[in-house]
Design a protein around this motif. Sequence first.
Motif, PDB file in Angstrom:
ATOM      1  N   UNK A  88      37.985 106.158  93.345  1.00  0.00           N
ATOM      2  CA  UNK A  88      37.811 105.840  91.942  1.00  0.00           C
ATOM      3  C   UNK A  88      38.631 104.615  91.559  1.00  0.00           C
ATOM      4  N   UNK A  89      38.142 103.917  90.527  1.00  0.00           N
ATOM      5  CA  UNK A  89      38.846 102.778  89.933  1.00  0.00           C
ATOM      6  C   UNK A  89      39.198 103.160  88.501  1.00  0.00           C
ATOM      7  N   UNK A  90      40.430 102.904  88.108  1.00  0.00           N
ATOM      8  CA  UNK A  90      40.877 103.277  86.771  1.00  0.00           C
ATOM      9  C   UNK A  90      41.411 102.036  86.063  1.00  0.00           C
ATOM     10  N   UNK A  91      41.018 101.865  84.816  1.00  0.00           N
ATOM     11  CA  UNK A  91      41.512 100.749  84.010  1.00  0.00           C
ATOM     12  C   UNK A  91      42.127 101.297  82.732  1.00  0.00           C
ATOM     13  N   UNK A  92      43.359 100.871  82.453  1.00  0.00           N
ATOM     14  CA  UNK A  92      43.981 101.237  81.192  1.00  0.00           C
ATOM     15  C   UNK A  92      43.517 100.289  80.101  1.00  0.00           C
ATOM     16  N   UNK A  93      43.149 100.832  78.956  1.00  0.00           N
ATOM     17  CA  UNK A  93      42.624 100.015  77.861  1.00  0.00           C
ATOM     18  C   UNK A  93      43.682  99.960  76.758  1.00  0.00           C
ATOM     19  N   UNK A  94      43.305  99.433  75.601  1.00  0.00           N
ATOM     20  CA  UNK A  94      44.210  99.392  74.454  1.00  0.00           C
ATOM     21  C   UNK A  94      44.636 100.808  74.076  1.00  0.00           C
ATOM     22  N   UNK A  95      45.567 100.891  73.203  1.00  0.00           N
ATOM     23  CA  UNK A  95      46.081 102.201  72.802  1.00  0.00           C
ATOM     24  C   UNK A  95      45.087 102.894  71.874  1.00  0.00           C
ATOM     25  N   UNK A  96      43.978 103.373  72.479  1.00  0.00           N
ATOM     26  CA  UNK A  96      42.896 104.012  71.731  1.00  0.00           C
ATOM     27  C   UNK A  96      42.620 105.385  72.342  1.00  0.00           C
ATOM     28  N   UNK A  97      42.458 106.366  71.509  1.00  0.00           N
ATOM     29  CA  UNK A  97      42.036 107.699  71.988  1.00  0.00           C
ATOM     30  C   UNK A  97      40.528 107.623  72.169  1.00  0.00           C
ATOM     31  N   UNK A  98      40.102 107.529  73.411  1.00  0.00           N
ATOM     32  CA  UNK A  98      38.670 107.409  73.701  1.00  0.00           C
ATOM     33  C   UNK A  98      38.003 108.776  73.672  1.00  0.00           C
ATOM     34  N   UNK A  99      36.764 108.809  73.205  1.00  0.00           N
ATOM     35  CA  UNK A  99      36.046 110.079  73.030  1.00  0.00           C
ATOM     36  C   UNK A  99      34.695 110.118  73.737  1.00  0.00           C
ATOM     37  N   UNK A 100      33.974 108.985  73.773  1.00  0.00           N
ATOM     38  CA  UNK A 100      32.587 109.012  74.237  1.00  0.00           C
ATOM     39  C   UNK A 100      32.272 107.816  75.126  1.00  0.00           C
ATOM     40  N   UNK A 101      31.379 108.034  76.082  1.00  0.00           N
ATOM     41  CA  UNK A 101      30.855 106.918  76.867  1.00  0.00           C
ATOM     42  C   UNK A 101      29.363 107.148  77.111  1.00  0.00           C
ATOM     43  N   UNK A 102      28.619 106.054  77.106  1.00  0.00           N
ATOM     44  CA  UNK A 102      27.187 106.058  77.422  1.00  0.00           C
ATOM     45  C   UNK A 102      26.925 104.918  78.382  1.00  0.00           C
TER      46      UNK A 102
END
Length: 702
Positions: free
Chosen positions: A218-232
């Motif tokens: 797996x590849x993991x990327x840290x994003x901005x300080x956002x609580x992510x909820x959904x992906x499409x």
Amino acid sequence: MSYQKYNFKLLHTILSIGFSEDFLVFVDTHYGVYLYAPAVKKIIFGKRVLQRSVKHHIYSKAVACSKNGDLLIAGANSKVCGLFAVQNQELKKKQSIQWHKADISSMVFSQDSKLFATGGEDGKIFVYTTFDAKFFAILPAQAEYISCMNFDGKSRYLAFATFENKIFLFDLLSHNITAEFDTRSVAESLKFFDNDGKIIYVCKNGEIGVIDLLNKRQRIKGVLNIWLQHCLVHPNEKYAYITGRSNKLIIYKIENNSIFMELDLAENGVSFMQFVGDLLCICFVSGNVVFLDQKHCYDEFKVLLESKNYEEAKIFAETNNVFLKLEELYDSVRLENWQDVLKDILNLFLNNQADSALDIATPYLEDWDLEKEFRYYFDEKEVVAEFLLMIKREQYAQAYAMANKKRGLRNLRLFQELENYFSCIFEASKKMLEEDINHATRVKKILEPFMEVNEKKDMIIFLLNNFLQYQYIEKAFRDKDYEECFKLAQKFPFLQKSKAYYGAMQICSNLLYQLKEKSHTHSFDSLQKSIEFLDKIPFFQDEVRALSNFLLKQEDLKKSFHAKKMHDCYTLLKQNPDLYSSDIYFELESYVLQALKNALDFAKQGVTSRVYEILGQFIALDVWKRRVESIFQISYFYEIKYGDLHEEVNWYETIKKYINFFGKTSEFKVLCDSRGLQEIFDEILETKDENVEFLPTILVKE
């Protein structure tokens, strides 16, 4: 800019969207179900299915909608969920389901709507068949509660995440957990893509992960300080839409693990997100629902791209509809135009016009790979200009020496073009020598500029000293003496790059391919002549002998299957994995899956005697061990559920036997409580048997 086709507002937060005929189905935090008609852009039906004072959290996953009108709605902080159906613009309750011993935290339908799963704070996941709401699989309990789940496109796998920062992959065929992955924080949403070979997921601490299920990486990327909820995943599967509790819509480029665009939404907090045809439907916690048209102005955009007007197309998309920039045609034209733009950039470097080079490159730099390439050109513009000048002056020795000294030059397409140029003239020279030895003088002149390049010099000398061998292999090929072609190529390895060798390889490879194609339907005897011919050529011997073994073992598998010797069948498959590609294996698999389906149908009725009769031939097989155990567990469960309490049954011994087989599971406790057998359940100590011997009935008679 994105284009909003239409919108509306509901009183409460939407938690899930489904489909029913030509209508959309919405379910909100207050247990409201709404039927929305896109054709007239209005709600035509609304009903509240539960009268509870406790409402769902605005980001709850304890609600799910299918693509054919079925709905799952659990109460907030509840172990119970209802299965509903929207049919003919009416809402009907099909079943109430209560097998968790703690609150339901996540629910999901399979893409074909034939299965659904419920996950709870008890760490349990139950998979059901939708038509009867009975168990299809009971998954092993997890240490923490379930945060999200999803089925793959074929309903072969269920992926689920837990609050111990893990993602698991459950095989719905064998009923085994086949993979486990660590996440940096709790996964909130996950989706399969790439023919179900990969998973993208998002986490509460802002991480985005992509799992390759084939190589378990797996590849993991840290994003901005956002609580992510959904992906499409975008329909072209190159991008993903990601939202969370902020007002950001992140467009993520999956291939290089980067953020392609970041758009500001009208408000904070996305409670749900779903594709509706070409529309992206986004639901906000405020109750607002917007439909963004991904294809708005596509026809005009396409005309610009087909005319290779990339820069104009880019401006057009940014002005009218940024989602157009996700189209594959946009990517392909950008890459195609970049070749010409790059030549202009290099010429500007030669003329010390770096600022102008940056101006013409800028429209293309939204592509991460092109930006990386240009950055190197720009940072090393003096070196690049000098390198380009050497190539133009045919000073190849100096150019290769510079590339060896400045290793980054070898990664540029400029260097690759130089390599391609040498390959072309080298191959042309070989062809000339193959046709006529009198071309030797001309060949020397053609290759002379590269004679001072150390890494090419030996290749050229070798070619000039051995060109007679090219004529010999050409003659063997014309005479169809392919065996001789391969003997010459084995003796003189440089011939393996000759046209004659490629021709012989192609003909023999085609023959081998035909043999492999026929191997699934033909016997060894019918293919023996061709096999013996290829077996004389060392290059093909290993594959041909493996094919011979495959044909013989395939006949053994066919005999074992027709005799219904299942143990022998799976022993052969274990020893010869290539048999999994044979037609007889697919016939075997079809037979087994039908038997398992028949057994499950009887299990859900509690008719264990028929289950035992069907599964008897599979009980001793390791490959189906967990699936067989699962079906017996379901069968014993329903046998106890439907058992007559007034019959002469020793319920203490019956329940003790079930617990010894499967443990004191949450669903069994719920069952015992519902049947007034809770005292017996509580009294029995859990001591699971290591080796379970399945019986035609779980009921112990007095």
